[in-house]
Design a protein around this motif. Structure first.
Motif, PDB file in Angstrom:
ATOM      1  N   HIS A  17      71.673   2.435  11.979  1.00 17.22           N
ATOM      2  CA  HIS A  17      72.182   3.221  10.854  1.00 17.22           C
ATOM      3  C   HIS A  17      71.738   2.583   9.538  1.00 17.22           C
ATOM      4  O   HIS A  17      71.809   1.366   9.377  1.00 17.22           O
ATOM      5  CB  HIS A  17      73.714   3.289  10.883  1.00 17.22           C
ATOM      6  CG  HIS A  17      74.259   3.982  12.087  1.00 17.22           C
ATOM      7  ND1 HIS A  17      74.512   5.333  12.119  1.00 17.22           N
ATOM      8  CD2 HIS A  17      74.574   3.519  13.322  1.00 17.22           C
ATOM      9  CE1 HIS A  17      74.980   5.672  13.306  1.00 17.22           C
ATOM     10  NE2 HIS A  17      75.017   4.587  14.060  1.00 17.22           N
ATOM     11  N   GLU A  48      73.657  -0.889   9.896  1.00 16.85           N
ATOM     12  CA  GLU A  48      74.520  -1.182  11.036  1.00 16.85           C
ATOM     13  C   GLU A  48      73.644  -1.264  12.285  1.00 16.85           C
ATOM     14  O   GLU A  48      72.963  -0.302  12.640  1.00 16.85           O
ATOM     15  CB  GLU A  48      75.594  -0.124  11.216  1.00 16.85           C
ATOM     16  CG  GLU A  48      76.567  -0.435  12.356  1.00 16.85           C
ATOM     17  CD  GLU A  48      77.692   0.575  12.465  1.00 16.85           C
ATOM     18  OE1 GLU A  48      78.538   0.409  13.376  1.00 16.85           O
ATOM     19  OE2 GLU A  48      77.729   1.522  11.650  1.00 16.85           O
ATOM     20  N   THR A  50      73.188  -2.720  16.519  1.00 14.47           N
ATOM     21  CA  THR A  50      73.856  -3.016  17.783  1.00 14.47           C
ATOM     22  C   THR A  50      72.935  -3.890  18.622  1.00 14.47           C
ATOM     23  O   THR A  50      71.727  -3.649  18.685  1.00 14.47           O
ATOM     24  CB  THR A  50      74.161  -1.716  18.551  1.00 14.47           C
ATOM     25  OG1 THR A  50      75.015  -0.895  17.753  1.00 14.47           O
ATOM     26  CG2 THR A  50      74.844  -2.014  19.874  1.00 14.47           C
ATOM     27  N   ASN A 180      83.203 -11.292  12.907  1.00  9.96           N
ATOM     28  CA  ASN A 180      82.484 -10.305  13.701  1.00  9.96           C
ATOM     29  C   ASN A 180      82.650 -10.651  15.165  1.00  9.96           C
ATOM     30  O   ASN A 180      82.809 -11.828  15.525  1.00  9.96           O
ATOM     31  CB  ASN A 180      81.000 -10.259  13.326  1.00  9.96           C
ATOM     32  CG  ASN A 180      80.414  -8.876  13.488  1.00  9.96           C
ATOM     33  OD1 ASN A 180      80.480  -8.054  12.573  1.00  9.96           O
ATOM     34  ND2 ASN A 180      79.877  -8.581  14.644  1.00  9.96           N
ATOM     35  N   GLN A 193      78.574  -5.113  19.347  1.00 10.03           N
ATOM     36  CA  GLN A 193      78.583  -3.653  19.314  1.00 10.03           C
ATOM     37  C   GLN A 193      78.344  -3.096  17.915  1.00 10.03           C
ATOM     38  O   GLN A 193      77.850  -1.978  17.767  1.00 10.03           O
ATOM     39  CB  GLN A 193      79.898  -3.127  19.885  1.00 10.03           C
ATOM     40  CG  GLN A 193      80.071  -3.439  21.363  1.00 10.03           C
ATOM     41  CD  GLN A 193      81.323  -2.824  21.942  1.00 10.03           C
ATOM     42  OE1 GLN A 193      82.120  -2.201  21.234  1.00 10.03           O
ATOM     43  NE2 GLN A 193      81.521  -2.993  23.243  1.00 10.03           N
ATOM     44  N   SER A 194      78.662  -3.861  16.897  1.00 11.47           N
ATOM     45  CA  SER A 194      78.438  -3.384  15.530  1.00 11.47           C
ATOM     46  C   SER A 194      78.304  -4.579  14.594  1.00 11.47           C
ATOM     47  O   SER A 194      79.224  -5.383  14.474  1.00 11.47           O
ATOM     48  CB  SER A 194      79.591  -2.491  15.070  1.00 11.47           C
ATOM     49  OG  SER A 194      79.430  -2.100  13.718  1.00 11.47           O
ATOM     50  N   LYS A 196      77.322  -5.160  10.670  1.00  5.69           N
ATOM     51  CA  LYS A 196      77.096  -4.428   9.420  1.00  5.69           C
ATOM     52  C   LYS A 196      76.742  -5.395   8.292  1.00  5.69           C
ATOM     53  O   LYS A 196      77.323  -6.469   8.156  1.00  5.69           O
ATOM     54  CB  LYS A 196      78.343  -3.630   9.025  1.00  5.69           C
ATOM     55  CG  LYS A 196      78.722  -2.541  10.013  1.00  5.69           C
ATOM     56  CD  LYS A 196      79.978  -1.799   9.559  1.00  5.69           C
ATOM     57  CE  LYS A 196      80.370  -0.702  10.524  1.00  5.69           C
ATOM     58  NZ  LYS A 196      81.588   0.023  10.072  1.00  5.69           N
TER      59      LYS A 196
END
Length: 202
Positions: A17, A48, A50, A180, A193-194, A196
């Motif tokens: 993203h 973002e 993964t 995180n 998983q994410s 940012k």
């Protein structure tokens, strides 16, 4: 001082993203009309990512030996949101024949920019410059890259001369969170998983 580089890791997964972000002050009137004031001349970019596979040992070279340590180490080095790093976006980092400015016979330093469609903005951090052109003629010398993002000439380019360049750039970024989740889901295997982060103003 050059910030550390975000690692390129085989375990990164889709999707990615990328969110250009502006800030606009809007005042609504009772008539339904609006007054809008832009607060950013140029956007900030939020990313973002993964990671489905990070290896904590050298036993899984397909994921990059000790790839967990590379990514987690960067996060620790930055102290979460505090420090910055350089992110080279694989699909948005190279410019060829990019128009930088027009000479005026006086100015010797010009910020590197990139153009998307009809929108031109400064780039965060230039990593390397392959070629510099004056009115399309390649220059073999007489210029330097001044960190983080300026093209500096020994002698000012003449008036009305188009300055352009081929270069590679990165986004200077910071993480969006002070914590995180790095998940150990199998022996020696981790995932995120994410993750940012966002660009910062040069």
């Amino acid at each position: 001082m050059t910030p550390p580089a975000f690692p390129t890791l085989p375990g990164q997964a889709w999707s990615v993203h990328k969110r250009p972000t502006f800030s606009t002050r809007i005042v609504s009137n009772s008539s339904g009309r609006e007054a809008r004031t832009p607060l950013y001349a140029y956007p900030l970019y939020e990313f973002e990512l993964t990671f489905e596979g990070l290896a904590s040992t050298s036993a899984l070279p397909g994921l990059g030996a000790n790839s967990l340590q590379s990514l987690l180490g960067l996060y620790l080095q930055c102290q979460g949101q505090f420090g910055t790093f350089l992110y080279t976006d694989p699909g948005d980092s190279a410019m060829v024949g990019q128009a930088i400015a027009v000479g005026d016979g006086v100015t010797t330093a010009f910020p590197f920019v990139r153009t998307l469609g009809g929108f031109t903005e400064p780039v965060g951090w230039v990593l390397s410059v392959q070629n510099v052109y004056l009115d399309g003629a390649r220059q073999t010398g007489g210029w330097t890259l001044s960190t983080p993002n300026n093209l500096t000439f020994v002698a000012p380019p003449a008036g009305n001369v188009l300055i352009s360049a081929d270069f590679i750039f990165a986004f200077e970024c910071r993480f969006l969170d002070d914590q995180n989740d790095f998940e150990n889901y199998m022996a020696g295997l981790w995932q995120v998983q994410s993750l940012k982060f966002r660009s910062v103003k040069p």
